[in-house]
Design an enzyme around this catalytic site. Sequence first.
Site, PDB file in Angstrom:
ATOM      1  N   ASP A  67      11.838  -7.599  -5.690  1.00 58.42           N
ATOM      2  CA  ASP A  67      10.407  -7.945  -6.247  1.00 58.42           C
ATOM      3  C   ASP A  67       9.847  -6.486  -7.084  1.00 58.42           C
ATOM      4  O   ASP A  67       9.407  -6.384  -8.147  1.00 58.42           O
ATOM      5  CB  ASP A  67       9.433  -8.522  -5.516  1.00 58.42           C
ATOM      6  CG  ASP A  67       9.112  -7.715  -4.068  1.00 58.42           C
ATOM      7  OD1 ASP A  67       9.934  -7.003  -3.733  1.00 58.42           O
ATOM      8  OD2 ASP A  67       8.098  -8.298  -3.315  1.00 58.42           O
TER       9      ASP A  67
ATOM     10  N   LYS B  61       8.773  -9.687   7.029  1.00 61.63           N
ATOM     11  CA  LYS B  61       7.844 -10.728   6.894  1.00 61.63           C
ATOM     12  C   LYS B  61       7.753 -11.859   7.593  1.00 61.63           C
ATOM     13  O   LYS B  61       7.499 -12.945   7.080  1.00 61.63           O
ATOM     14  CB  LYS B  61       7.657 -10.926   5.130  1.00 61.63           C
ATOM     15  CG  LYS B  61       7.533  -9.598   4.526  1.00 61.63           C
ATOM     16  CD  LYS B  61       7.287  -9.744   3.171  1.00 61.63           C
ATOM     17  CE  LYS B  61       8.704  -9.907   2.354  1.00 61.63           C
ATOM     18  NZ  LYS B  61       8.735  -9.912   0.782  1.00 61.63           N
TER      19      LYS B  61
HETATM   20  C1  GLC Z   1       9.664  -6.507   2.362  1.00 58.63           C
HETATM   21  C2  GLC Z   1      10.852  -6.375   1.900  1.00 58.63           C
HETATM   22  C3  GLC Z   1      11.125  -5.686   0.526  1.00 58.63           C
HETATM   23  C4  GLC Z   1       9.832  -6.146  -0.483  1.00 58.63           C
HETATM   24  C5  GLC Z   1       8.608  -6.158   0.169  1.00 58.63           C
HETATM   25  C6  GLC Z   1       7.417  -6.596  -0.887  1.00 58.63           C
HETATM   26  O1  GLC Z   1       9.092  -4.881   2.697  1.00 58.63           O
HETATM   27  O2  GLC Z   1      11.822  -5.941   2.794  1.00 58.63           O
HETATM   28  O3  GLC Z   1      12.472  -6.079   0.190  1.00 58.63           O
HETATM   29  O4  GLC Z   1      10.090  -5.371  -1.559  1.00 58.63           O
HETATM   30  O5  GLC Z   1       8.313  -6.770   1.469  1.00 58.63           O
HETATM   31  O6  GLC Z   1       7.545  -7.761  -0.869  1.00 58.63           O
END
Ligand code: GLC
Length: 432
Positions: A197, A161
């Site tokens: 999360d 991200k």
């Molecule tokens: C990205 C992260 C992952 C998280 C997801 C949603 O894919 O690598 O760990 O759960 O974003 O936030």
Amino acid sequence: MKSTPKNRKLQKTALGKIENDFNLSTSDLRGVMRDFRLEMERGLAGGKSSLKMIPTYVDSPTGRERGEFVALDLGGTNFRILEISLEGGGRSGKPRIMKFVLKKHHVTGAGSELFDFIAECMRKFLRKYGAAGRRLDLGFTFSFPVKQTAVDSGELVCWTKDFSARGVVGHDVVALLGEAFGRKGVDLVNISALVNDTVGTLVAKAYEDAYCDVGVILGTGTNACYRESLSRVKKWRGSFSKGAGMIINTEWGNFNRLKLNKYDRYLDKHSENRGFQILEKTVSGMYLGELARLAIADLAGAGSVFAVHGAGIFTEAAGAARLFKSEYMSEILEDRSRGLRITGRVLDALGARGSTESDRRVVRIVCEMVRRRAARISAAALAAVVLKMDGRLARRHTIAIDGSVFEKMPGFEADMRLALAELLGPRASRIR
Ligand code: GLC
């Protein structure tokens, strides 16, 4: 573009090409499910796989847990600190929340700057809500791929991200946070759990609903976790009792066995993490707007849209990259006004001034195509996860889903439900 019959035909052909690019048939989706399942098995066995399948050291709650807890939620540029009391019987009190926004230098500078800033926010929170002298247990939701070594420790595998703070990859993020707490004088806080999360989402729902066994995020990023029997986690080296389970973080955003089109390839090539997070780049809020923008820019370049006035950000210019946010896509998909006036206003603000009604219709159709494919890929991945736990769909399953794409993008949930029914038939109704 003037609405002559010849022009309409040209526009239709150009749109048809894009539709083809974003189309995934039922059999394509079945292929995704099959490959997803194979990658899950490989990841669980510790083999080479685009799915990390990370053991989280957490199992579903019983609903009887009680106590006061603090939680820190870091996974994007907005982060939150909250305090919540669990009352047992699946009930919890109203949380007290403070929200903060990270600056660019926190996200891309030195890791210590990021953690120091979080520690300072924690101090502010405790000054406002903390009870003096009382020790608090803290759950740290850190939403990036972490290789957990215990419930309260884990190393960051890689950033996703667009985060890139230095000196964090390969380090224990609980230790880094603890050190920052030390530097900023935050004591009396025990960092007692580190979770993704998706895990937080699953556990929070499972606290009140025993059928909940999958947690999904469809937001800036995308990912899912689910409850697995430990006997099937072939790479697990610890001991376990018969029937024991654990939540597995799939990190599905990195799944890479997908049919990609030229827009996907272009987006990946110009991303921070080329070759990684391929599913995330077709599904999540960080990228959907850009995919739509690239397809619309292609149409504009060929004179199929915005031919009368300028195309604004819908061009190949590098400076326009990522300026069509997924939120704008949501506003356009929401537009029920006559002549798509709201869409016109969104486009005006993005430099594509004086669009014709036909331009606006085309933009909207492209947004629908991009959304539909994202929802269908998410549904296929979700179906693979549910079938991994329960191949015949003999039981009910509640899926806890959170995130801006699922919650705020009109039509996303409906497209996802349709695809689930297409893939699972009437048994799809066992999935809530
Ligand atoms: C990205 C992260 C992952 C998280 C997801 C949603 O894919 O690598 O760990 O759960 O974003 O936030």
